[in-house]
Write an enzyme that holds these catalytic residues in place. Structure first.
Site, mmCIF file in Angstrom:
data_model
loop_
_atom_site.group_PDB
_atom_site.id
_atom_site.type_symbol
_atom_site.label_atom_id
_atom_site.label_comp_id
_atom_site.label_asym_id
_atom_site.label_seq_id
_atom_site.Cartn_x
_atom_site.Cartn_y
_atom_site.Cartn_z
ATOM 1 N N LYS A 232 -4.882 -16.579 -23.273
ATOM 2 C CA LYS A 232 -4.101 -16.386 -22.056
ATOM 3 C C LYS A 232 -3.391 -17.693 -21.751
ATOM 4 C CE LYS A 232 -4.475 -15.277 -17.172
ATOM 5 N NZ LYS A 232 -5.310 -14.658 -16.144
ATOM 6 N N LYS B 189 -1.792 -12.787 -23.924
ATOM 7 C CA LYS B 189 -1.034 -12.622 -22.681
ATOM 8 C C LYS B 189 -0.259 -13.869 -22.351
ATOM 9 C CE LYS B 189 -2.113 -12.133 -17.837
ATOM 10 N NZ LYS B 189 -3.171 -12.165 -16.877
HETATM 11 C C1 PBG Z 1 -6.197 -13.018 -13.016
HETATM 12 C C2 PBG Z 1 -5.032 -12.409 -13.693
HETATM 13 C C3 PBG Z 1 -3.677 -12.766 -13.625
HETATM 14 C C4 PBG Z 1 -2.987 -11.790 -14.354
HETATM 15 C C5 PBG Z 1 -3.939 -10.920 -14.861
HETATM 16 N N1 PBG Z 1 -5.195 -11.332 -14.464
HETATM 17 C C6 PBG Z 1 -2.988 -13.827 -12.866
HETATM 18 C C7 PBG Z 1 -3.113 -15.234 -13.253
HETATM 19 O O1 PBG Z 1 -3.749 -15.606 -14.240
HETATM 20 O O2 PBG Z 1 -2.559 -16.037 -12.504
HETATM 21 C C8 PBG Z 1 -1.497 -11.700 -14.518
HETATM 22 C C9 PBG Z 1 -0.972 -10.343 -14.854
HETATM 23 C C10 PBG Z 1 0.485 -10.169 -14.655
HETATM 24 O O3 PBG Z 1 1.242 -11.126 -14.422
HETATM 25 O O4 PBG Z 1 0.925 -9.023 -14.749
HETATM 26 N N2 PBG Z 1 -6.494 -14.312 -13.329
#
Ligand code: PBG
Length: 340
Positions: A212, A265
């Protein structure tokens, strides 16, 4: 100096030399039937996971300003939305929750009566066969909006992991099929796996957000989930967009610790990462087409600058072509209906 030929004779000689009439790739692009016959990548609705944002209350359906077509839903509305998605051919939902109240350790993340836990039970009761996946993170539940417990303004890894374990256990107890830790703390997959097994939930799978990235494309999500950090950013735990070898190390660790599905992601700016993860590990691989990626297409479409249905399909096809078996996308229902 050599004799000069005229430009037009040079051109026609070159043309004759280059034309190889035995090879005409266009033959297989001539009709829809031919194109379908040789198509290499096909999207099907059963590869989509549909994110839902669950809020307290009843009868709530509030559109997220920066994400047209995406709503914050109370549990009753989330059930309707999941049932409609199921009817569109989408097997499951990914739940996020907005609690009634937040505190500095995110304790609403493991409140059995919070929106996510309530929604899991309602979905399992009212939408037979639906796959329920839950996001496990603290950022929606902490008053400061950070993904963990702060000690001297730094996210303390190990105490945060214990909170994530409590959250994952509460989702499993409510009936979740898959928990999806999105926090990027070290060692959390192993601790969650161990805790699930000890608590009698060995069947609950883990989809790890293993790679991520610290991305600018999560902006609209933070509106939807009310999870923007009050100060600072997420660079101390999410990955540097410049790195890919590091992503492979993260994936390897999470698989060793017991992850069943690996998630990359965002998606379209990390297609190379998806491809390398799929090629090197060969495990079920998911990609998250995130809020900002969705919002860009919606915004351009609203301005009349792109053909949205085509841009949507081209985007989702590229993610699948790169190697993703599972695509988490706010477009799940629109795409499923377009494929029908
Ligand atoms: C929680 C999380 C996030 C997203 C998914 N789980 C936000 C972040 O990491 O700030 C983002 C998903 C999206 O942008 O559609 N931590």
């Amino acid at each position: 100096m050599a004799t000069r030929t005229t430009p037009s004779s040079t051109h026609s000689q070159a043309n004759r030399a280059q034309l190889d009439l035995r090879r005409r790739p266009r033959r297989l692009r001539r009709t829809p039937a031919l194109r379908a016959m040789v198509r290499e990548t096909r999207l099907t609705p059963d590869m989509f996971l549909y994110p839902l944002f669950v809020v307290p209350g009843e009868g709530q359906r509030r559109e997220v300003r920066s994400m047209p077509g995406v709503y914050q839903l109370s549990v009753d509305e989330a059930v309707k939305e999941a049932a409609a998605a199921k009817a569109d051919g989408i097997p499951g939902v990914l739940l996020f929750g907005l609690p009634d109240a937040k505190d500095d350790v995110g304790s609403a993340a493991y409140d059995p009566e919070a929106p996510v836990q309530t929604a899991i039970r309602a979905l399992k009761r009212e939408v037979p066969g639906v796959l329920v996946v839950t996001d496990v993170c603290l950022c929606e539940y902490t008053s400061h909006g950070h993904c963990g417990i702060l000690i001297d303004e730094e996210i303390a890894n190990d105490p945060t992991v214990e909170q994530l374990v409590r959250s994952a256990l509460s989702h499993a107890a409510a009936g979740a099929d898959i928990v999806a830790p999105s926090d990027m703390m070290d060692g959390r997959i192993g601790r969650i796996r161990e805790a699930l097994d000890h608590a009698g939930f060995p069947q609950v799978a883990i989809m790890s957000y293993a790679a991520k990235y610290c991305s600018a494309f999560y902006g609209p999500f933070r509106d939807a989930a009310d999870s923007a950090p009050a100060f600072g950013d997420r660079r101390s735990h999410q990955m540097d967009p410049a790195n890919v070898d590091e992503a492979l190390r993260e994936v390897e660790l999470d698989l060793e610790e017991g992850a069943d599905i690996i998630l990359v992601k965002p998606a379209i700016t990390y297609l190379d990462v998806i491809r390398r993860v799929k090629d090197e590990f060969g495990v079920p691989t998911a990609a998250y087409h995130v809020s900002g990626e969705y919002a860009m297409l919606k915004a351009a479409a609203r301005n009349g600058w792109i053909d949205e249905p085509r841009a949507m399909m081209e985007t989702l096809t590229s993610i699948h072509r790169a190697g993703a078996d599972i695509i988490v996308t706010y477009y799940a229902r629109e795409a499923a209906r377009a494929l029908a």
